[in-house]
Design a protein around this motif. Structure first.
Motif, PDB file in Angstrom:
ATOM      1  N   ASP B 170     -10.164  26.844  28.528  1.00  0.00           N
ATOM      2  CA  ASP B 170      -8.952  27.401  28.784  1.00  0.00           C
ATOM      3  C   ASP B 170      -8.076  28.446  28.545  1.00  0.00           C
ATOM      4  O   ASP B 170      -7.609  29.136  28.352  1.00  0.00           O
ATOM      5  CB  ASP B 170      -7.610  26.295  29.091  1.00  0.00           C
ATOM      6  CG  ASP B 170      -7.802  25.466  30.535  1.00  0.00           C
ATOM      7  OD1 ASP B 170      -8.805  25.530  31.021  1.00  0.00           O
ATOM      8  OD2 ASP B 170      -7.406  24.377  30.350  1.00  0.00           O
ATOM      9  N   GLY B 171      -8.595  28.819  27.490  1.00  0.00           N
ATOM     10  CA  GLY B 171      -9.149  29.812  27.025  1.00  0.00           C
ATOM     11  C   GLY B 171      -7.613  29.917  25.052  1.00  0.00           C
ATOM     12  O   GLY B 171      -7.670  30.536  24.712  1.00  0.00           O
ATOM     13  N   ALA B 172      -7.294  28.322  24.794  1.00  0.00           N
ATOM     14  CA  ALA B 172      -6.602  28.433  23.516  1.00  0.00           C
ATOM     15  C   ALA B 172      -7.979  28.635  21.792  1.00  0.00           C
ATOM     16  O   ALA B 172      -8.742  27.841  22.400  1.00  0.00           O
ATOM     17  CB  ALA B 172      -6.018  27.011  23.584  1.00  0.00           C
ATOM     18  N   GLY B 173      -7.084  29.150  21.580  1.00  0.00           N
ATOM     19  CA  GLY B 173      -7.417  29.258  19.589  1.00  0.00           C
ATOM     20  C   GLY B 173      -6.794  27.612  19.084  1.00  0.00           C
ATOM     21  O   GLY B 173      -6.456  27.238  19.694  1.00  0.00           O
ATOM     22  N   ALA B 174      -8.023  27.842  18.069  1.00  0.00           N
ATOM     23  CA  ALA B 174      -7.694  26.491  16.812  1.00  0.00           C
ATOM     24  C   ALA B 174      -6.144  26.081  16.964  1.00  0.00           C
ATOM     25  O   ALA B 174      -5.883  25.312  16.759  1.00  0.00           O
ATOM     26  CB  ALA B 174      -8.494  27.125  15.824  1.00  0.00           C
ATOM     27  N   TRP B 175      -5.094  27.138  16.850  1.00  0.00           N
ATOM     28  CA  TRP B 175      -3.503  26.401  16.425  1.00  0.00           C
ATOM     29  C   TRP B 175      -2.522  26.453  17.622  1.00  0.00           C
ATOM     30  O   TRP B 175      -2.447  25.042  18.110  1.00  0.00           O
ATOM     31  CB  TRP B 175      -3.207  27.928  16.357  1.00  0.00           C
ATOM     32  CG  TRP B 175      -1.490  28.034  15.692  1.00  0.00           C
ATOM     33  CD1 TRP B 175      -0.264  28.268  16.948  1.00  0.00           C
ATOM     34  CD2 TRP B 175      -0.966  26.676  15.194  1.00  0.00           C
ATOM     35  NE1 TRP B 175       0.478  27.850  16.200  1.00  0.00           N
ATOM     36  CE2 TRP B 175       0.187  27.064  15.430  1.00  0.00           C
ATOM     37  CE3 TRP B 175      -1.548  26.357  13.856  1.00  0.00           C
ATOM     38  CZ2 TRP B 175       1.263  26.025  14.785  1.00  0.00           C
ATOM     39  CZ3 TRP B 175      -0.986  25.763  13.430  1.00  0.00           C
ATOM     40  CH2 TRP B 175       0.668  25.362  13.038  1.00  0.00           C
ATOM     41  N   ARG B 176      -3.444  26.667  18.902  1.00  0.00           N
ATOM     42  CA  ARG B 176      -2.978  26.497  20.454  1.00  0.00           C
ATOM     43  C   ARG B 176      -3.691  24.737  20.201  1.00  0.00           C
ATOM     44  O   ARG B 176      -2.408  23.891  21.035  1.00  0.00           O
ATOM     45  CB  ARG B 176      -3.181  27.192  21.027  1.00  0.00           C
ATOM     46  CG  ARG B 176      -1.671  28.388  21.893  1.00  0.00           C
ATOM     47  CD  ARG B 176      -2.344  29.145  22.363  1.00  0.00           C
ATOM     48  NE  ARG B 176      -1.964  27.950  24.008  1.00  0.00           N
ATOM     49  CZ  ARG B 176      -1.185  28.718  25.076  1.00  0.00           C
ATOM     50  NH1 ARG B 176      -0.071  28.890  24.605  1.00  0.00           N
ATOM     51  NH2 ARG B 176      -0.838  28.106  26.055  1.00  0.00           N
ATOM     52  N   THR B 177      -5.120  24.808  20.451  1.00  0.00           N
ATOM     53  CA  THR B 177      -5.011  22.821  20.706  1.00  0.00           C
ATOM     54  C   THR B 177      -4.864  22.503  19.898  1.00  0.00           C
ATOM     55  O   THR B 177      -4.185  21.313  20.156  1.00  0.00           O
ATOM     56  CB  THR B 177      -6.918  23.736  20.238  1.00  0.00           C
ATOM     57  OG1 THR B 177      -7.259  24.941  21.128  1.00  0.00           O
ATOM     58  CG2 THR B 177      -7.019  22.357  20.711  1.00  0.00           C
ATOM     59  N   PHE B 178      -4.175  22.753  18.500  1.00  0.00           N
ATOM     60  CA  PHE B 178      -3.768  22.197  17.148  1.00  0.00           C
ATOM     61  C   PHE B 178      -2.015  21.622  17.999  1.00  0.00           C
ATOM     62  O   PHE B 178      -1.420  20.327  17.869  1.00  0.00           O
ATOM     63  CB  PHE B 178      -3.816  22.979  15.890  1.00  0.00           C
ATOM     64  CG  PHE B 178      -3.326  21.867  14.985  1.00  0.00           C
ATOM     65  CD1 PHE B 178      -3.557  20.624  14.486  1.00  0.00           C
ATOM     66  CD2 PHE B 178      -1.713  22.136  14.142  1.00  0.00           C
ATOM     67  CE1 PHE B 178      -2.827  20.134  13.899  1.00  0.00           C
ATOM     68  CE2 PHE B 178      -0.768  21.534  13.639  1.00  0.00           C
ATOM     69  CZ  PHE B 178      -1.617  19.800  12.839  1.00  0.00           C
ATOM     70  N   THR B 179      -1.476  22.518  18.529  1.00  0.00           N
ATOM     71  CA  THR B 179      -0.334  21.955  18.375  1.00  0.00           C
ATOM     72  C   THR B 179      -0.105  21.729  20.134  1.00  0.00           C
ATOM     73  O   THR B 179       1.128  20.911  20.294  1.00  0.00           O
ATOM     74  CB  THR B 179       0.961  23.336  19.178  1.00  0.00           C
ATOM     75  OG1 THR B 179       0.558  24.603  19.287  1.00  0.00           O
ATOM     76  CG2 THR B 179       0.655  23.750  17.624  1.00  0.00           C
TER      77      THR B 179
END
Lengths: 329, 271
Positions: B170-179
């Motif tokens: 869905d295009g989430a980066g590592a940080w977004r995936t984390f939070t």
């Protein structure tokens, strides 16, 4: 301090038993490799950076300072001015030559070995008892955790008051059965016994929790098969439960050893290591030299502390070696 | 469960009562009249309870309770902020050298607190951090951080990869995936880590008695310790303070029982 949570106990044993391999089981490891477009190394390092910085500043640096303390002659004045004389291994030889050293070493051995022997035996007996799953067993097992969760100052001062010579409940019970008053905490003959007793009480819940978790991992089918073969309760314990519990027992004893080795609070609050040196262990001795008297003496205290780390690490490695040996066999 | 299990229940109650006797005794003494404390045959039951121990305890120890609360919460925040991302790096992002780091964390838990206390003392003397609440928060967090990282790592390793993949696709980066994905799913681990970080900071005696001996704000454990040193006659007040200091542990036992169990099972359910 007995620091492992209910959840960590089972988990800690996984990590420890396997010699610090990643916590993920093999199934996950396989899937992990298949992960397409996995984040770059630098992202991972970025997320771990706070921990790495934390370990460097708040673990490695204090430990380094501790080693530095032990090879210099730090007096109070040198501490403030920051110009201590280099002493090499002088402080270590001072510690080894001290009159307190043989006493502290023997007391440490007695305190640790007697404590964990009783904690383990009682914890195992209770784990087997509670494993039978009778009415209220869950509630009672939860209540057994109370001594473990209380702040150590609370339990230690309660024990100190119970063992008080003139007004303690324990002497009151002994006297009502016709015994004579025992000066538990103020007599050199009984002070070590008193602190060991309190420490056993403190450690039983920890042993119970881990060993109970271990018992639950033993498949019921084994017991069912055994009962078809007409095995007695005693045989069932010695031939099935105890051998199958060996890995869990090993980690319980190792953790118990490491935690008991570094106990300061209980002994310090109940006896301050006294009377004389009669309940002095290495950890308490270190605390007493550095913080327990009006005259702080950090250099020998740090030397004793480093000695404790070495003892803990040696036993840790011996344990890992034994564990590997068992896995191979 | 048949009627045959009743004898075991009775035996279990007897064992538990025996085990919890010191806790009962603490409560009993806290309710004893000051005049009865010095009897050579103590009263077994608080037949004539008094709250004088509690009133004098609370009048003197209320600030210490507040300090301990602050230190506990600070320690929780610091522990979670450091441990959660580290767990993510180790379990999900395959940090290079993860094995070595895990091993270091196990070794870190073996270091005696008295050794850490001396190291911190030597550092804090120079930095002027002795007798400060911040200094104590940092020192107390060293008890919980290695445990927290190991706990998060174990839990996060069990999060289904598909969940992480879906976020990535869905295009989430590592940080977004984390939070947005990993942290919410790890809620129970966060609760477990927080509860224990709080309890250990609340219970700490060694760091408090070495790094904060003459501070303006002393935690409750040190309050009790100084109490024992100052007036050994008022054991009902000491035990009353001890009862109050035990309350977080009692609450934890009721609340965490559920959350800890939930944390253990949560990983298995989602697969």
């Amino acid at each position: 301090m007995t620091t492992t949570s209910v959840e960590a106990t089972g988990r800690a044993s996984d990590g420890g038993a396997a010699g610090g391999k990643p916590a993920a089981p093999g199934r996950d490891a396989r899937r992990r490799r298949a992960l397409p477009g996995s984040a770059s190394r630098w992202t991972a390092i970025g997320f771990a950076a706070p921990l790495l910085a934390y370990l460097a500043v708040f673990y490695a640096y204090p430990l380094w300072r501790n080693i530095e303390l032990s090879v210099h002659d730090y007096t109070v004045r040198a501490f403030v001015q920051g110009n201590p004389a280099f002493a090499g291994f002088e402080k270590y030889t001072e510690v080894f030559a001290s009159d307190s050293f043989p006493t502290a070493l023997l007391n440490t051995a007695l305190f640790t070995l007697v404590s964990i022997a009783f904690q383990y035996a009682i914890g195992l007996a209770l784990a087997v008892f509670f494993h039978a799953n009778f009415r209220l067993s869950g509630v009672l097992r939860a209540l057994f955790l109370v001594p473990w969760l209380l702040p150590l100052i609370v339990s230690s001062s309660t024990w100190a008051w119970m063992l008080n010579s003139d007004n303690g409940i324990i002497n009151s019970v002994i006297e009502s059965f016709g015994g004579t008053q025992i000066n538990w905490l103020t007599s050199p003959d009984t002070a070590l016994i008193a602190v060991i007793t309190a420490n056993i009480w403190l450690g039983i819940p920890f042993n119970l929790v881990i060993l109970y978790a271990g018992l639950q991992q033993i498949p019921d089918e084994i017991y069912e098969a055994a009962s078809l073969d007409g095995v007695t309760a005693r045989q069932r314990f010695w031939r099935i439960t105890f051998p199958l519990l060996r890995p869990v027992s090993a980690i319980t004893l190792l953790l118990g050893f490491v935690y008991t080795l570094k106990v300061v609070d209980v002994i310090w609050i109940m006896t301050t290591g006294g009377p004389g040196d009669s309940s002095l262990t290495l950890a308490v001795w270190s605390y007493r030299e550095a913080f327990g008297t009006g005259q702080p003496d950090f250099s020998p205290a740090a030397a004793i502390g480093n000695l404790l780390i070495v003892i803990a690490l040696v036993f840790g490695f011996v344990h890992l070696r034994m564990q590997r040996g068992w896995e191979k066999s | 469960m048949t009627a045959r299990s009743w004898p075991k229940t009775v035996l279990g109650v007897v064992f538990t009562a025996f085990m919890l006797f010191p806790v009962y005794w603490m409560v009993n003494v806290s309710l004893t009249q000051t005049g009865d404390l010095r009897r050579s045959d103590p009263h077994w039951f608080p037949t004539d309870p008094t709250f004088e121990g509690y009133t004098s305890a609370l009048s003197q120890q209320l600030p210490a309770l507040g300090t301990s609360l602050g230190i506990g919460l600070g320690c929780v925040a610091l522990t979670v902020v450091i441990a959660a991302p580290a767990g993510y790096a180790l379990a999900v992002l395959n940090l290079r050298g993860g094995r070595a780091l895990n091993f270091l964390l196990l070794v870190a838990q073996m270091i005696p607190a008295v050794v850490m206390a001396m190291g911190f003392y030597a550092i804090y003397v120079r930095l002027g951090l002795l007798n400060t609440v911040w200094g104590l928060i940092v020192a107390d967090s060293t008890i919980a951080v290695p445990f927290g990282v190991l706990l998060y790592t174990t839990f996060m390793a069990g999060i289904p990869r598909d969940l992480v993949h879906a976020a990535r696709i869905d295009g989430a980066g590592a940080w977004r995936t984390f939070t947005r994905v990993v942290l919410p799913v790890s809620r129970n681990s966060t609760l477990t880590v927080s509860l224990f970080a709080f309890l250990w900071a609340w219970s700490d005696f060694i760091f408090a008695s070495t790094l904060n001996r003459s501070g303006e704000f002393v935690p409750i454990t040190l309050g009790i310790y100084q109490y024992i040193g100052n007036n050994t006659t008022q054991w009902n007040a000491i035990m009353a303070t001890a009862v109050v200091a035990s309350l977080p542990a009692a609450i934890l036992l009721v609340v965490a029982q559920r959350y800890v169990a939930a944390g253990v099972t949560a990983g298995a359910v989602k697969d």
